[in-house]
Design an enzyme around this catalytic site. Structure first.
Site, PDB file in Angstrom:
ATOM      1  N   MET A   1       6.681  62.176  58.515  1.00 16.09           N
ATOM      2  CA  MET A   1       5.399  61.509  58.776  1.00 16.09           C
ATOM      3  C   MET A   1       5.110  61.579  60.271  1.00 16.09           C
ATOM      4  O   MET A   1       5.990  61.256  61.074  1.00 16.09           O
ATOM      5  CB  MET A   1       5.439  60.046  58.313  1.00 16.09           C
ATOM      6  CG  MET A   1       5.483  59.876  56.807  1.00 16.09           C
ATOM      7  SD  MET A   1       5.687  58.153  56.329  1.00 16.09           S
ATOM      8  CE  MET A   1       7.463  57.958  56.569  1.00 16.09           C
TER       9      MET A   1
ATOM     10  N   GLN B   1      11.522  68.771  61.063  1.00 13.42           N
ATOM     11  CA  GLN B   1      10.412  69.593  60.576  1.00 13.42           C
ATOM     12  C   GLN B   1       9.667  70.219  61.744  1.00 13.42           C
ATOM     13  O   GLN B   1       9.451  69.589  62.778  1.00 13.42           O
ATOM     14  CB  GLN B   1       9.436  68.784  59.732  1.00 13.42           C
ATOM     15  CG  GLN B   1       8.477  69.714  58.977  1.00 13.42           C
ATOM     16  CD  GLN B   1       7.381  69.006  58.239  1.00 13.42           C
ATOM     17  OE1 GLN B   1       6.583  68.306  58.844  1.00 13.42           O
ATOM     18  NE2 GLN B   1       7.313  69.194  56.927  1.00 13.42           N
TER      19      GLN B   1
ATOM     20  N   CYS C   1       0.732  70.850  55.861  1.00 13.30           N
ATOM     21  CA  CYS C   1      -0.199  69.991  56.596  1.00 13.30           C
ATOM     22  C   CYS C   1      -1.621  70.559  56.482  1.00 13.30           C
ATOM     23  O   CYS C   1      -1.864  71.711  56.852  1.00 13.30           O
ATOM     24  CB  CYS C   1       0.204  69.889  58.061  1.00 13.30           C
ATOM     25  SG  CYS C   1      -0.927  68.863  59.038  1.00 13.30           S
TER      26      CYS C   1
ATOM     27  N   ASN D   1       7.252  66.304  45.633  1.00  9.17           N
ATOM     28  CA  ASN D   1       6.657  65.403  46.615  1.00  9.17           C
ATOM     29  C   ASN D   1       5.261  64.987  46.156  1.00  9.17           C
ATOM     30  O   ASN D   1       4.479  65.816  45.702  1.00  9.17           O
ATOM     31  CB  ASN D   1       6.575  66.091  47.973  1.00  9.17           C
ATOM     32  CG  ASN D   1       5.899  65.249  49.048  1.00  9.17           C
ATOM     33  OD1 ASN D   1       5.132  65.763  49.844  1.00  9.17           O
ATOM     34  ND2 ASN D   1       6.159  63.959  49.069  1.00  9.17           N
TER      35      ASN D   1
END
EC number: 1.3.1.-
Length: 346
Positions: free
Chosen positions: A39, A92, A121, A226
């Protein structure tokens, strides 16, 4: 000792293999591997540690831009801190070329348990740079980057790709891309079951994840599902429906870091533990500490007036004074520190 910059922090002595964790959890624990997803801003060291206190097997850092990380020492200091307990951790990366990825990998490899390439993203700025979700439409580059890392590091460093799905009319494109990733050595694939244009308010497409799981059975590459995991029941349903080896939660663990430990509502102990880790580890901007607590309070349905007051505090001293005035908040040496479930209003 907390490593503020990766140039001087000692490499981890005790590493964990995230791939073996993902492959074995159904057999050893009777459940899928539990994973706290990346996040922006929020997956920092104190939050990663609190997740581990509540049955999270693997934790991700926020996405870090490879080019900035490699070229800018300040970016490294602000983006990444770790310690000897911070394992297994996947860092990440947002990247759009092989050179930056290899340089980034060389710098971080001694301090993490794996690297995840962000291919999901959907933010427009990242898409314009060829980062994030843009990579699932540039399969050749993505395959080339994965191959370059695995050719150099092999099994000494785990490499994951976190993808979204292509348009629903072309599910075979996503599957073919995943097959190519398997063939060049990717260790596991995380599938966010939404399109690039799908809002988070729309349901995740579990059928798309199942299609990929079923289509990759010839490969020994685990799939992590996810999307829309907010409770333990969600985790169980997602794993059973899709056949995935692991389940990742991001928004769910942000508001309730204990969800994988069977708590449908964030227990009070999470608040006490998070405050302690934030103070102990340092380096977390006050606004992030404040917002983490707000998210947990919102999940716990704390008195709305208290939540408003929380957001008016200007620094850590004010925040601690406020908490002490409204709640029976315990410190690490106090009895039942980090163990209570109900909100201890004064």
């Amino acid at each position: 000792m907390l490593g503020r910059t990766i140039e001087v922090a000692p490499p981890k002595a005790n590493r964990n293999d995230p791939l073996q964790i993902i492959k074995s959890r159904k057999r050893t624990h009777g459940r899928p591997a539990t994973i706290a997803g990346p996040m922006v801003r929020y997956s920092k060291l104190p939050f990663r540690q609190i997740c581990r206190d509540y049955n999270v097997d693997i934790v991700y850092t926020p996405m870090m831009l490879a080019r900035e990380f490699v070229r800018n020492a300040q970016a490294r200091i602000s983006d990444f801190s770790t310690n000897e307990k911070d394992t297994p951790t996947i860092i990440q990366v947002g990247v759009n070329n092989v050179t930056d990825l290899l340089r980034f990998t060389e710098m971080v490899a001694p301090y993490v348990d794996g690297i995840g390439i962000n291919c999901g993203c959907p933010i427009k700025e990242q898409l314009r740079e060829g980062i994030g979700c843009a990579l699932i439409y540039n399969e050749e580059l993505l395959i080339e980057m994965v191959k370059a890392v695995k050719d150099k590091y092999g099994d000494t460093l785990r490499l994951e790709t976190k993808i979204r799905i292509h348009e629903k009319k072309a599910p075979e494109r996503t599957l073919n891309m995943c097959k190519q990733l398997c063939e060049v050595g990717v260790d596991w694939i995380t599938v966010h079951g939404r399109l690039r244009t799908t809002r988070s308010s729309e349901p995740v497409d579990l059928d798309a994840i199942k299609y990929i799981v079923d289509g990759l059975k010839e490969y020994d590459v685990p799939i992590v599902a996810n999307g829309d995991c907010f409770t333990t029941k969600d985790m169980e349903h997602i794993a059973e429906y899709t056949g995935a080896d692991g389940v990742m939660s991001a928004r769910g663990v942000l508001s309730n870091p204990a969800l994988f430990a069977g708590y449908d509502i964030c227990p009070w102990g999470c608040v006490e533990r998070f405050i302690n880790y934030s103070v102990e580890f340092g380096g977390l901007p006050f606004q992030l500490v404040q917002h983490h607590i707000f998210c947990m309070f919102e999940n716990m349905k704390v008195n709305k007036n208290h939540m408003k007051t929380l957001m008016t505090t200007k620094n850590m001293f004010e925040l601690l004074d406020f908490l002490d005035s409204k709640f029976d908040i315990r410190r690490p040496n106090d009895q039942e520190f980090g163990e209570r479930v109900e909100i201890p209003y004064i």
